[in-house]
Design a protein around this motif. Structure first.
Motif, short mmCIF file in Angstrom:
data_model
loop_
_atom_site.label_atom_id
_atom_site.label_comp_id
_atom_site.label_asym_id
_atom_site.label_seq_id
_atom_site.Cartn_x
_atom_site.Cartn_y
_atom_site.Cartn_z
N ASP A 198 -11.85 -4.27 -2.45
CA ASP A 198 -10.92 -4.39 -1.33
C ASP A 198 -10.97 -5.85 -0.93
OD1 ASP A 198 -9.77 -1.95 -0.82
OD2 ASP A 198 -11.41 -1.24 0.45
N SER B 10 -7.34 -6.51 15.61
CA SER B 10 -8.76 -6.79 15.83
C SER B 10 -9.02 -7.09 17.31
CB SER B 10 -9.23 -7.94 14.93
OG SER B 10 -8.47 -9.10 15.16
N THR B 11 -8.07 -7.73 18.01
CA THR B 11 -8.27 -7.99 19.45
C THR B 11 -8.30 -6.67 20.21
OG1 THR B 11 -7.11 -10.09 19.23
CG2 THR B 11 -7.33 -9.23 21.46
N VAL C 229 -10.01 -11.56 14.47
CA VAL C 229 -9.11 -12.60 13.93
C VAL C 229 -8.44 -13.25 15.15
CG1 VAL C 229 -7.00 -13.00 12.59
CG2 VAL C 229 -8.72 -11.36 11.78
N VAL D 97 -3.56 -8.91 16.43
CA VAL D 97 -3.23 -7.79 17.32
C VAL D 97 -4.26 -6.67 17.20
CG1 VAL D 97 -1.45 -6.07 17.88
CG2 VAL D 97 -0.77 -8.33 17.07
N HIS E 119 0.81 -1.24 0.00
CA HIS E 119 0.00 0.00 0.00
C HIS E 119 0.83 1.28 0.00
CE1 HIS E 119 -4.20 -1.46 1.35
NE2 HIS E 119 -3.61 -2.36 0.62
N PHE F 107 -10.22 -8.50 1.75
CA PHE F 107 -9.76 -8.79 3.12
C PHE F 107 -10.71 -9.74 3.84
CE2 PHE F 107 -12.84 -6.05 5.21
CZ PHE F 107 -12.92 -4.89 4.45
C1 LIG Z 1 -7.98 -1.44 2.92
C2 LIG Z 1 -8.33 -2.42 4.01
C3 LIG Z 1 -9.53 -2.29 4.69
C4 LIG Z 1 -9.85 -3.19 5.72
N1 LIG Z 1 -11.05 -3.06 6.36
C5 LIG Z 1 -11.38 -3.93 7.33
C6 LIG Z 1 -12.65 -3.82 7.99
O1 LIG Z 1 -13.47 -2.94 7.69
N2 LIG Z 1 -12.92 -4.71 8.98
C7 LIG Z 1 -12.04 -5.72 9.33
O2 LIG Z 1 -12.36 -6.52 10.25
N3 LIG Z 1 -10.85 -5.86 8.70
C8 LIG Z 1 -10.49 -4.98 7.72
N4 LIG Z 1 -9.27 -5.09 7.11
C9 LIG Z 1 -8.31 -6.12 7.62
C10 LIG Z 1 -7.53 -5.49 8.83
O3 LIG Z 1 -6.70 -4.45 8.37
C11 LIG Z 1 -6.60 -6.49 9.52
O4 LIG Z 1 -5.76 -7.09 8.58
C12 LIG Z 1 -7.37 -7.58 10.28
O5 LIG Z 1 -8.20 -7.00 11.28
C13 LIG Z 1 -6.36 -8.53 10.98
O6 LIG Z 1 -5.50 -7.77 11.76
P1 LIG Z 1 -4.99 -8.28 13.17
O7 LIG Z 1 -3.97 -7.29 13.64
O8 LIG Z 1 -6.14 -8.57 14.07
O9 LIG Z 1 -4.30 -9.65 12.81
P2 LIG Z 1 -2.72 -9.88 12.68
O10 LIG Z 1 -2.08 -9.73 14.02
O11 LIG Z 1 -2.22 -9.02 11.57
O12 LIG Z 1 -2.71 -11.38 12.20
C14 LIG Z 1 -2.82 -12.48 13.13
C15 LIG Z 1 -2.87 -13.79 12.38
O13 LIG Z 1 -4.07 -13.88 11.63
C16 LIG Z 1 -3.83 -14.00 10.23
N5 LIG Z 1 -4.80 -13.10 9.57
C17 LIG Z 1 -4.65 -11.77 9.35
N6 LIG Z 1 -5.75 -11.27 8.75
C18 LIG Z 1 -6.60 -12.31 8.61
C19 LIG Z 1 -7.90 -12.44 8.06
N7 LIG Z 1 -8.56 -11.39 7.52
N8 LIG Z 1 -8.48 -13.68 8.11
C20 LIG Z 1 -7.84 -14.75 8.63
N9 LIG Z 1 -6.60 -14.68 9.15
C21 LIG Z 1 -5.98 -13.49 9.14
C22 LIG Z 1 -2.40 -13.54 10.03
O14 LIG Z 1 -1.80 -14.22 8.93
C23 LIG Z 1 -1.75 -13.94 11.35
O15 LIG Z 1 -1.37 -15.28 11.35
C24 LIG Z 1 -8.95 -4.23 6.08
C25 LIG Z 1 -7.73 -4.35 5.39
C26 LIG Z 1 -7.43 -3.47 4.37
C27 LIG Z 1 -6.13 -3.64 3.64
#
Ligand SMILES: Cc1cc2nc3c(=O)[nH]c(=O)nc-3n(C[C@H](O)[C@H](O)[C@H](O)COP(=O)(O)OP(=O)(O)OC[C@H]3O[C@@H](n4cnc5c(N)ncnc54)[C@H](O)[C@@H]3O)c2cc1C
Ligand code: FES
Length: 363
Positions: A361, A206-207, A200, A204, A76, A363
């Protein structure tokens, strides 16, 4: 045997040497202060060499989209670096087309500042701000999707378009991390932002967002994203999503009907079971006020619903295929997992929607 031994020795030497180089660069090489020139003199800065371009820009309140927080895994953070960026790294190549490489487009998180550097940044990116906000409302929409509403404190207003997103700063034991979330509140609500966040497991960002309480402070940067709603009211808008892919759709639909009450728009929302259904009643009420708004929910788990389900059955691309006629000028916005996006894109192209009018998008 001799061959294997020499491969192991040379491999080991290469690892040791690259380790020495990394340590030497980290502790012994001092690049001093370097000039960072933005848009040919528009914003000249002086920054400490040795840091990434993304970090240097962030420290000067220039916020480049960086959904992966600078790990080089989202692609990005593209900006144009006409001079001083050094050679393109292998880590950048999977995110850059040949055309982009020729046009000096780089991933800002992978470029290290080692000398004076010249960059071009679009005005829209220069307008991205750092916001402080407070959680005003939070509730679960399904078993794993939480809706959050945050009132802006400083600055107190945001100007965002449907389809744009914010990067939330989430605290973690290893320091702050940054994650992208689509803004679900409509553009005309300028003093709040709403998000829909799927938990998720172990994630990190989402928690962190699922644990926030009403009254907690939140920092984010934004808005980011290059989607522009077609301003021609005769163009039909198609929204297709699943899960928290609802977030940008909700913003698009409410913004659309505040501006064009008669505009034609279809919402297709894919759920596995009735437990994943949310916002259906709210959209059905909106459709009563705006007869050109069509709401289609589909359950992919064929056995679910107990005969009570009145919506569609099967994957959502099948509902798109069934409901849409060909020969209508359309703009489509898709948001959800990659297989859904690919299947829906194929159907829309068969219906005559141009590839350039389909935005997504994943995700
Ligand atoms: C433009 C854009 C818009 C977004 N909008 C939203 C939104 O509106 N709502 C929303 O909930 N999320 C959205 N996302 C996704 C969000 O940015 C995070 O990637 C997501 O919440 C996971 O982040 P985390 O820090 O909780 O997990 P991380 O700590 O990054 O990941 C923890 C573990 O989970 C795995 N993992 C990561 N993402 C996912 C997934 N989606 N499904 C399954 N496993 C996964 C990783 O590989 C890792 O092993 C968006 C992403 C983008 C790029
Ligand atoms: S910030 Fe994600 S690739 Fe650079």
């Amino acid at each position: 045997m001799v061959y294997l031994l020499s491969v192991a020795v040379f491999g080991g030497l290469a690892i040791v040497l690259s380790g020495v180089l990394i340590v030497a660069e980290r502790f012994l090489v001092n690049y001093g202060i370097c000039k960072l020139d933005i848009n040919a003199g528009e914003k000249p800065l002086e920054v400490q060499g040795g840091q990434t371009l993304l970090a240097a820009l962030y420290a000067n309140e220039i916020f480049i989209p960086s959904a992966c927080g600078g790990k080089g895994s989202c692609g990005h953070c593209k900006i144009t670096v006409p001079n001083g960026g050094g050679p393109v790294l292998p880590t950048e190549l999977s995110y850059l087309s040949r055309q982009e490489v020729r046009a000096n487009v780089r991933l800002a998180c992978q470029v290290k500042i080692r000398e004076d550097i010249f960059v071009r940044i679009p005005d829209e990116m220069l307008n991205v701000k750092l916001f402080g906000a407070e959680v005003e409302y939070a509730a679960m929409l399904t078993h794993d999707i939480r809706e959050l509403r945050m009132r802006l404190k400083e600055p107190a207003q945001i100007s965002q378009r449907p389809g744009q997103y914010a990067q939330i700063e989430a605290s973690s034991p290893d320091g702050p991390v940054y994650r992208a979330y689509s803004i679900s509140s409509p553009s005309y609500e300028s003093d709040v932002i709403e998000l829909m966040v799927r938990l998720v497991p172990g994630g990190v960002g989402s928690t962190y967002l699922h644990n926030l309480k009403v009254g907690d402070s939140v920092s984010f940067t934004g808005p980011y994203g290059e989607f522009y709603l077609n301003e021609d009211p005769s163009v039909e808008i198609i929204c297709v999503g699943g899960g928290c892919g609802m977030a940008p759709m909700k913003n698009i639909i409410y913004t659309l009907y505040s501006r064009w009450p008669d505009r034609s728009c279809w919402l297709f929302f894919g759920c596995r079971t009735t437990d994943d259904v949310f916002y259906l009643k709210q959209f059905q009420q909106l459709a009563q006020k705006h007869p050109n708004f069509h709401v289609v929910y589909a359950l992919s788990d064929e056995s679910n619903g107990d005969g009570q389900w009145e919506g569609e059955r099967g994957f959502i691309h099948l509902a798109v295929d069934k409901k849409l006629k060909t020969g209508v000028e359309r703009q489509a916005f898709l948001c959800g997992p990659p297989p859904m996006i690919e299947a829906v894109t194929r159907v829309l192209e068969e219906k005559g929607v141009q590839a350039g009018d389909i935005f997504y998008d994943k995700f």
